[in-house]
Design a protein around this motif. Structure first.
Motif, PDB file in Angstrom:
ATOM      1  N   HIS A 146     -43.169 -23.594  10.285  1.00 49.24           N
ATOM      2  CA  HIS A 146     -42.312 -22.507   9.810  1.00 49.24           C
ATOM      3  C   HIS A 146     -40.995 -22.463  10.571  1.00 49.24           C
ATOM      4  CE1 HIS A 146     -40.939 -18.458   8.765  1.00 49.24           C
ATOM      5  NE2 HIS A 146     -40.765 -18.262  10.061  1.00 49.24           N
ATOM      6  N   GLY A 147     -39.953 -22.059   9.871  1.00 45.30           N
ATOM      7  CA  GLY A 147     -38.714 -21.627  10.489  1.00 45.30           C
ATOM      8  C   GLY A 147     -38.093 -22.611  11.462  1.00 45.30           C
ATOM      9  N   ALA A 148     -37.807 -22.115  12.677  1.00 47.90           N
ATOM     10  CA  ALA A 148     -37.150 -22.949  13.683  1.00 47.90           C
ATOM     11  C   ALA A 148     -38.011 -24.140  14.069  1.00 47.90           C
ATOM     12  CB  ALA A 148     -36.803 -22.112  14.910  1.00 47.90           C
ATOM     13  N   LEU A 149     -39.321 -23.972  14.111  1.00 50.07           N
ATOM     14  CA  LEU A 149     -40.205 -25.095  14.436  1.00 50.07           C
ATOM     15  C   LEU A 149     -40.045 -26.204  13.403  1.00 50.07           C
ATOM     16  CD1 LEU A 149     -42.463 -26.272  16.209  1.00 50.07           C
ATOM     17  CD2 LEU A 149     -44.115 -25.031  14.783  1.00 50.07           C
ATOM     18  N   TYR A 150     -39.986 -25.843  12.141  1.00 49.54           N
ATOM     19  CA  TYR A 150     -39.808 -26.793  11.031  1.00 49.54           C
ATOM     20  C   TYR A 150     -38.468 -27.513  11.154  1.00 49.54           C
ATOM     21  CZ  TYR A 150     -39.398 -28.144   6.014  1.00 49.54           C
ATOM     22  OH  TYR A 150     -39.235 -28.805   4.828  1.00 49.54           O
ATOM     23  N   ASN A 151     -37.388 -26.736  11.278  1.00 50.87           N
ATOM     24  CA  ASN A 151     -36.048 -27.324  11.268  1.00 50.87           C
ATOM     25  C   ASN A 151     -35.742 -28.101  12.545  1.00 50.87           C
ATOM     26  OD1 ASN A 151     -35.088 -26.389   8.668  1.00 50.87           O
ATOM     27  ND2 ASN A 151     -35.117 -24.339   9.535  1.00 50.87           N
ATOM     28  N   GLY A 209     -29.252 -24.491  -0.173  1.00 53.79           N
ATOM     29  CA  GLY A 209     -28.188 -25.472  -0.230  1.00 53.79           C
ATOM     30  C   GLY A 209     -28.438 -26.609   0.749  1.00 53.79           C
ATOM     31  N   TYR A 210     -27.942 -27.785   0.408  1.00 53.36           N
ATOM     32  CA  TYR A 210     -28.124 -28.992   1.230  1.00 53.36           C
ATOM     33  C   TYR A 210     -26.780 -29.516   1.721  1.00 53.36           C
ATOM     34  CZ  TYR A 210     -33.074 -29.580   0.138  1.00 53.36           C
ATOM     35  OH  TYR A 210     -34.436 -29.409   0.052  1.00 53.36           O
ATOM     36  N   ARG A 211     -26.821 -30.140   2.904  1.00 46.46           N
ATOM     37  CA  ARG A 211     -25.649 -30.838   3.428  1.00 46.46           C
ATOM     38  C   ARG A 211     -25.732 -32.322   3.064  1.00 46.46           C
ATOM     39  NH1 ARG A 211     -25.363 -28.055   9.422  1.00 46.46           N
ATOM     40  NH2 ARG A 211     -27.369 -29.126   9.632  1.00 46.46           N
ATOM     41  N   ALA A 212     -24.649 -33.047   3.298  1.00 48.08           N
ATOM     42  CA  ALA A 212     -24.583 -34.443   2.862  1.00 48.08           C
ATOM     43  C   ALA A 212     -25.578 -35.336   3.589  1.00 48.08           C
ATOM     44  CB  ALA A 212     -23.169 -34.978   3.056  1.00 48.08           C
ATOM     45  N   ASP A 213     -26.075 -34.914   4.764  1.00 51.32           N
ATOM     46  CA  ASP A 213     -27.063 -35.717   5.485  1.00 51.32           C
ATOM     47  C   ASP A 213     -28.496 -35.404   5.069  1.00 51.32           C
ATOM     48  OD1 ASP A 213     -27.430 -33.228   6.596  1.00 51.32           O
ATOM     49  OD2 ASP A 213     -27.129 -33.858   8.679  1.00 51.32           O
ATOM     50  N   GLY A 214     -28.662 -34.554   4.048  1.00 50.33           N
ATOM     51  CA  GLY A 214     -29.990 -34.210   3.560  1.00 50.33           C
ATOM     52  C   GLY A 214     -30.616 -33.030   4.265  1.00 50.33           C
ATOM     53  N   SER A 215     -29.932 -32.460   5.252  1.00 53.25           N
ATOM     54  CA  SER A 215     -30.451 -31.275   5.942  1.00 53.25           C
ATOM     55  C   SER A 215     -30.068 -30.018   5.178  1.00 53.25           C
ATOM     56  CB  SER A 215     -29.913 -31.203   7.373  1.00 53.25           C
ATOM     57  OG  SER A 215     -28.503 -31.027   7.378  1.00 53.25           O
TER      58      SER A 215
END
Length: 245
Positions: A106-111, A164-170
């Protein structure tokens, strides 16, 4: 064609019963960012009645910030915390006659695990040590899923219907412009691109390759259940079967 539709549940901020009518996988909060033993039991029972795959949704120990604050923890602390949370949910699932099928952080752990190799490795090893048969749901294209595959774990590439996504897929960070799509039509268009064309259009306009095994639907809005039904109907109209396996 088949795809999983998952939602984060047991977080005391949505209509879990209604959402469970439309998703194929439930990621249940394990008490560290939200939820409780009572909530886990209630959601497990509802998921089992509906045949929805049950998974753990562990987080950093950060209830005050809903698990969204990044932390720098030693590997042993990560391992102990993940084992603690998986064990709590697994005990309830087994006592109710079910089987825990997957894990989605979840959340920060995931990202953070998506881009921090040391955290990704510690998290992957903890899941493997608990139960190497568990599937792992994580951000498509992330280092976390690579770490899980290195540990022999079965992985599922997750995409987000309304982010929304950034160009690096994040993902675009929450609070930043473009983090959340602003209309149902935009969400459905993005989901179609993800499912059929294996891509997403980044906020900067680039077409980014993106393979999807599971689509996350956020369940904390006032109309989440109604939109879940609409999203599932949209996918099925495209000829896509909704299933966890």
């Amino acid at each position: 064609m088949q795809i999983d539709l998952n939602a984060d549940l047991g977080e005391d901020c949505g209509d879990d019963a209604a959402l469970l009518e439309h998703v194929s996988s439930a990621n249940i909060a394990c008490g560290w960012h939200a939820g409780s033993s009572d909530t886990m039991l209630q959601v497990v029972r509802m998921a089992l009645r509906r045949g929805v795959a049950i998974g753990a949704h562990p987080s950093f120990p950060d209830r005050e910030n809903f698990g969204r604050r990044e932390m720098q923890l030693p590997p042993d602390a990560v391992r102990a915390g993940v084992l603690y949370q998986l064990g709590a949910l697994d005990a309830i699932v087994r006592a109710e006659g079910g089987e825990m099928r997957h894990v989605k952080p979840h959340g920060a752990l995931y990202n953070q695990a998506a881009r921090d190799p040391a955290l990704a490795a510690a998290l992957a090893r903890a899941i493997r040590d608990f139960n190497p048969r568990l599937r792992v749901i994580g951000l498509a294209g992330s280092g976390f899923l690579a770490a899980c595959r290195a540990e022999g774990l079965d992985t599922r590439r997750e995409v987000f219907a309304d982010r929304g996504y950034r160009a690096d897929g994040s993902l675009v960070p929450r609070g930043a412009p473009g983090a959340l799509l602003d209309s149902a039509e935009a969400v459905l268009a993005q989901v179609s691109d993800m499912a059929l064309r294996q891509r997403v259009i980044a906020v900067s306009g680039e077409s980014v390759p993106l393979r999807a095994d599971s689509i996350c639907l956020h369940g904390d809005g006032p109309h989440a259940a109604a939109f879940a039904a609409r999203l599932r109907g949209h996918l099925e109209a495209l000829g896509i079967r909704i299933a966890a396996d």
